[in-house]
Design a protein around this motif. Structure first.
Motif, PDB file in Angstrom:
ATOM      1  N   ASP A 391       0.811  -1.114  -0.042  1.00 51.33           N
ATOM      2  CA  ASP A 391      -0.061   0.110  -0.046  1.00 51.33           C
ATOM      3  C   ASP A 391       0.827   1.205   0.083  1.00 51.33           C
ATOM      4  O   ASP A 391       0.348   2.305   0.398  1.00 51.33           O
ATOM      5  CB  ASP A 391      -1.034  -0.017   1.081  1.00 51.33           C
ATOM      6  N   ASN A 392       2.034   1.159  -0.524  1.00 49.91           N
ATOM      7  CA  ASN A 392       2.963   2.229  -0.657  1.00 49.91           C
ATOM      8  C   ASN A 392       3.199   3.066   0.692  1.00 49.91           C
ATOM      9  O   ASN A 392       3.435   4.183   0.689  1.00 49.91           O
ATOM     10  CB  ASN A 392       2.263   3.324  -1.680  1.00 49.91           C
ATOM     11  N   ALA A 393       3.218   2.036   1.591  1.00 52.38           N
ATOM     12  CA  ALA A 393       3.727   2.731   3.045  1.00 52.38           C
ATOM     13  C   ALA A 393       4.817   3.485   3.335  1.00 52.38           C
ATOM     14  O   ALA A 393       5.833   3.211   2.461  1.00 52.38           O
ATOM     15  CB  ALA A 393       3.626   1.473   4.100  1.00 52.38           C
ATOM     16  N   ARG A 394       4.756   4.431   4.005  1.00 54.13           N
ATOM     17  CA  ARG A 394       6.072   5.150   4.106  1.00 54.13           C
ATOM     18  C   ARG A 394       6.506   5.314   5.388  1.00 54.13           C
ATOM     19  O   ARG A 394       7.623   5.807   5.730  1.00 54.13           O
ATOM     20  CB  ARG A 394       5.772   6.717   3.921  1.00 54.13           C
ATOM     21  N   ASN A 395       6.038   4.354   6.189  1.00 49.03           N
ATOM     22  CA  ASN A 395       6.455   4.099   7.792  1.00 49.03           C
ATOM     23  C   ASN A 395       7.242   2.674   7.794  1.00 49.03           C
ATOM     24  O   ASN A 395       7.507   2.228   9.101  1.00 49.03           O
ATOM     25  CB  ASN A 395       5.519   4.354   8.624  1.00 49.03           C
ATOM     26  N   THR A 396       7.991   2.224   6.837  1.00 40.76           N
ATOM     27  CA  THR A 396       8.452   0.941   6.843  1.00 40.76           C
ATOM     28  C   THR A 396       9.864   0.604   5.804  1.00 40.76           C
ATOM     29  O   THR A 396       9.688   1.448   4.632  1.00 40.76           O
ATOM     30  CB  THR A 396       7.510  -0.285   6.691  1.00 40.76           C
ATOM     31  N   GLU A 397      10.592   0.048   6.016  1.00 46.18           N
ATOM     32  CA  GLU A 397      11.651  -0.238   5.105  1.00 46.18           C
ATOM     33  C   GLU A 397      11.065  -1.112   4.060  1.00 46.18           C
ATOM     34  O   GLU A 397      10.162  -1.997   4.078  1.00 46.18           O
ATOM     35  CB  GLU A 397      12.607  -1.089   5.777  1.00 46.18           C
ATOM     36  N   THR A 398      11.614  -0.649   2.739  1.00 45.48           N
ATOM     37  CA  THR A 398      10.869  -1.550   1.461  1.00 45.48           C
ATOM     38  C   THR A 398      12.135  -1.762   0.479  1.00 45.48           C
ATOM     39  O   THR A 398      13.220  -1.377   0.634  1.00 45.48           O
ATOM     40  CB  THR A 398      10.056  -0.540   0.650  1.00 45.48           C
ATOM     41  N   PRO A 399      11.791  -2.851  -0.360  1.00 39.80           N
ATOM     42  CA  PRO A 399      12.795  -3.285  -1.194  1.00 39.80           C
ATOM     43  C   PRO A 399      13.533  -2.065  -2.315  1.00 39.80           C
ATOM     44  O   PRO A 399      14.481  -2.247  -2.425  1.00 39.80           O
ATOM     45  CB  PRO A 399      11.977  -4.189  -2.164  1.00 39.80           C
ATOM     46  N   LEU A 400      12.460  -1.334  -2.761  1.00 37.00           N
ATOM     47  CA  LEU A 400      12.905  -0.347  -3.771  1.00 37.00           C
ATOM     48  C   LEU A 400      13.567   0.907  -2.889  1.00 37.00           C
ATOM     49  O   LEU A 400      14.441   1.513  -3.516  1.00 37.00           O
ATOM     50  CB  LEU A 400      11.660   0.193  -4.388  1.00 37.00           C
ATOM     51  N   GLY A 401      13.253   0.856  -1.661  1.00 35.88           N
ATOM     52  CA  GLY A 401      13.949   2.070  -0.947  1.00 35.88           C
ATOM     53  C   GLY A 401      15.264   1.449  -0.610  1.00 35.88           C
ATOM     54  O   GLY A 401      16.271   2.489  -0.837  1.00 35.88           O
ATOM     55  N   ASP A 402      15.588   0.387  -0.364  1.00 34.98           N
ATOM     56  CA  ASP A 402      16.814  -0.266   0.102  1.00 34.98           C
ATOM     57  C   ASP A 402      17.915  -0.161  -1.522  1.00 34.98           C
ATOM     58  O   ASP A 402      18.776   0.487  -1.262  1.00 34.98           O
ATOM     59  CB  ASP A 402      16.701  -1.628   0.244  1.00 34.98           C
TER      60      ASP A 402
END
Length: 583
Positions: A391-402
């Protein structure tokens, strides 16, 4: 029954007999008129559809896209000629290449043709600064990016609708001739009724837009700014007042409520939109919201304790907010409001052959001018898709963010970068979007650009270990307290945080690790970030305290990602690396 009604959620009735004006005149024989208001929020220049999963289904459909949005609007008008399309802000900005490479002019022209009448300002309307936003409103080719402006059409005509913002004003001494560059409200005559649309944009705009472009503006309290115009509107004997605001909220965790829920009462109580709605004058009959990229159809008490509709329609045109308003023209009051969210099902309309042909042509023209750039092969991934989180959460680590954080460190090795941070709000799409997944797992430049469309440049600076701790604490403090923005971090850097701890003390500095060892509070570390964060964007002010700053004006963030994908594509997977641990 028309297509949009069949695909809609149940109607929400708010039979509150909300009055747009308190008057002591003799009650006249009612003269009712039915008005349909369709709301589009957070469109972000998505001319083409993107992936969306309906409630109760698992496979995504293609939703949104101007060809389907126009078809929905036209279908509503066939049922009720008294139908108007309005916006909840962020119609442009953070857009995919088909729109962004043409300075979002195709998106504004599409809105003109579909019949957009008025829109709240959104923070992303200010992405390129006030001067450029005024050009987008008024037309012309005097742009701060001449390479993109007036390429879709020889002369950009401007928006035929008005962007409005009651809480946006010039700073003292900036403009003696005008209080604000924008109107606070617009009054539309619809079916003989006078309907006022009053706008506001989140006060957070000051912290989430590059400061240079808005240096002449103040962003005032949203509710107070709207309320001060209510007497003025009542004096004009409007029949209804509807608020368009680019600010939103989220459904409480664990709640079963969705965009299709009727009359939800589970918006988080600390959501900005709840606080605002509870303060906005009861004369406002309903609130069309945006910004938080959520789908909800809720009730929030007004200052008198009466429940009032607050609605938002997801993002990228996946949903249209719909208000059915019965207005008594004779007595200048609202008799009834119904609300629902309509799924803009591009897949179904494409199969039925009911997409809007004029919009299909417009999209084709925009694609013809941008596809040569978009279609350039970049890499073959190790998986079909790398995601930016559930859900495009901004409060967690994500694969694409890494992945993006790793790309930024790799691109700035010559400047000595050791650690990178990436703001989650700058990650705008999965790689690729589900509608663009290819059998050979390849991604092209259009896919990559959709992920990072802002054109931020890279900056490398020194931060002490203590400053790194302080900036991480800012993820939960101040304006980020109600909308956590978890910075994505690069390989070799990790930390733990205690979610239940008080803001400012969620992280023990001994739990911040670099290359397997706790960071030294006094030591300096070389940090790579984008220019938005370097300016203190997203309320991470500690970044502005950095020293030994190296600006890289020729290294755009999307180019850093592009190069990293080329070098490492086949090894990349949709895996969270576990660099951030919630305790």
């Amino acid at each position: 029954m028309n297509f949009s009604i069949r695909s809609a959620a149940l109607l929400l009735t708010s039979a509150l007999v909300l009055s747009a004006c308190n008057n002591t005149e003799t009650v006249k024989t009612p003269d009712p008129v039915d008005i349909t208001v369709l709301g589009l929020n957070d469109f972000h220049g998505n001319l083409e559809p993107t992936a969306f999963t309906k409630v109760g289904e698992t496979a995504p459909i293609k939703a949104g896209g101007v060809a389907a949005i126009a078809a929905e609007v036209n279908a509503a008008k066939q049922v009720n000629a008294n139908t108007v399309l309005v916006g909840g802000g962020d119609l442009i900005g953070a857009s995919p290449a088909t729109s962004s490479l043409l300075r979002d002019e195709p998106s504004v022209i599409a809105m003109n043709k579909i019949g957009m009448q008025v829109s709240a300002l959104g923070n992303h309307e200010f992405d390129q600064g006030l001067k450029e936003l005024l050009r987008m409103q008024n037309g012309g080719c005097d742009s701060n990016d001449a390479a993109k402006a007036c390429k879709f059409m020889p002369v950009y005509p401007g928006a035929s609708f008005k962007w409005i913002g009651a809480n946006v004003e010039y700073k003292a001494g900036v403009n003696a001739a005008a209080k604000s560059p924008f109107q606070p409200y617009v009054i539309q005559t619809i079916g003989g009724a006078k309907v006022a649309f009053i706008g506001a944009v989140t006060t957070e705009t000051l912290g989430i837009v590059s400061p240079e472009g808005i240096k002449d503006l103040n962003f005032l309290d949203e509710a107070e700014s709207v309320n001060k115009y209510i007497p003025e509107l009542k004096a004009q004997k409007v029949d209804a007042i509807i608020m368009l605001i680019h600010e939103g909220g989220e459904i409480a965790e664990g709640s079963p409520d969705t965009y299709a829920t009727v009359g939800c009462k589970t918006l988080k109580t600390d959501s900005p939109i709840v606080t605002i709605a509870q303060k906005v004058d009861p004369a406002v009959s309903a609130i069309i919201s945006g910004h938080s990229h959520q789908g909800y159809n809720c009730l929030v008490p007004d200052p008198q304790g009466n429940e009032r509709i607050v609605i938002q329609g997801d993002f990228y045109g996946h949903l249209l907010q719909r208000l059915d308003v019965k207005v008594d023209k004779a007595n200048h009051k609202v008799m009834e409001v119904k609300a629902n969210n309509l799924v803009v099902d591009y897949t179904a309309r494409e199969a039925a052959g009911t997409l809007n042909p004029e919009m299909q042509t417009l999209v084709g023209e925009a694609k013809a001018q941008t596809d040569a750039v978009k279609s350039v092969f970049v890499a073959t991934l190790g998986v079909p898709q790398i995601q930016r989180g559930i859900d495009n959460a901004r409060n967690t680590e994500t694969p694409l963010g890494d992945l993006i954080a790793d790309a930024q460190v790799a691109a700035t090795q010559a400047q000595g970068a050791q650690i990178s941070f990436m703001n989650p709000g700058g990650i705008r799409a999965d790689l690729p979007d589900a509608t663009q997944i290819k059998p050979d797992r390849s991604v092209n430049f259009g896919d990559v650009f959709a992920v990072q469309p802002f054109g931020n440049t890279m900056v490398v600076l020194d931060l002490t270990g203590q400053q790194i701790k302080d900036v991480l604490e800012q993820q939960w403090s101040g304006s980020n307290a109600t909308a956590v923005k978890l910075l994505q971090v690069s390989e070799g850097f990790s930390y733990k945080y205690t979610d239940s701890a008080l803001a400012g003390s969620k992280i023990n500095i001994a739990d911040i690790m670099f290359q397997g060892k706790p960071i030294d509070p006094a030591a300096k570390y070389r940090v790579a970030i984008n220019s938005f964060l370097a300016s203190g964007g997203d309320f991470f002010s500690v970044f502005t305290e950095g020293t030994n700053i190296t600006l890289l004006p020729n290294l755009v963030d999307v180019d850093a990602l592009n190069a990293y994908l080329k070098a490492n594509g086949s090894t990349l997977t949709n895996t969270v690396k576990g660099r951030i641990t919630k305790m």
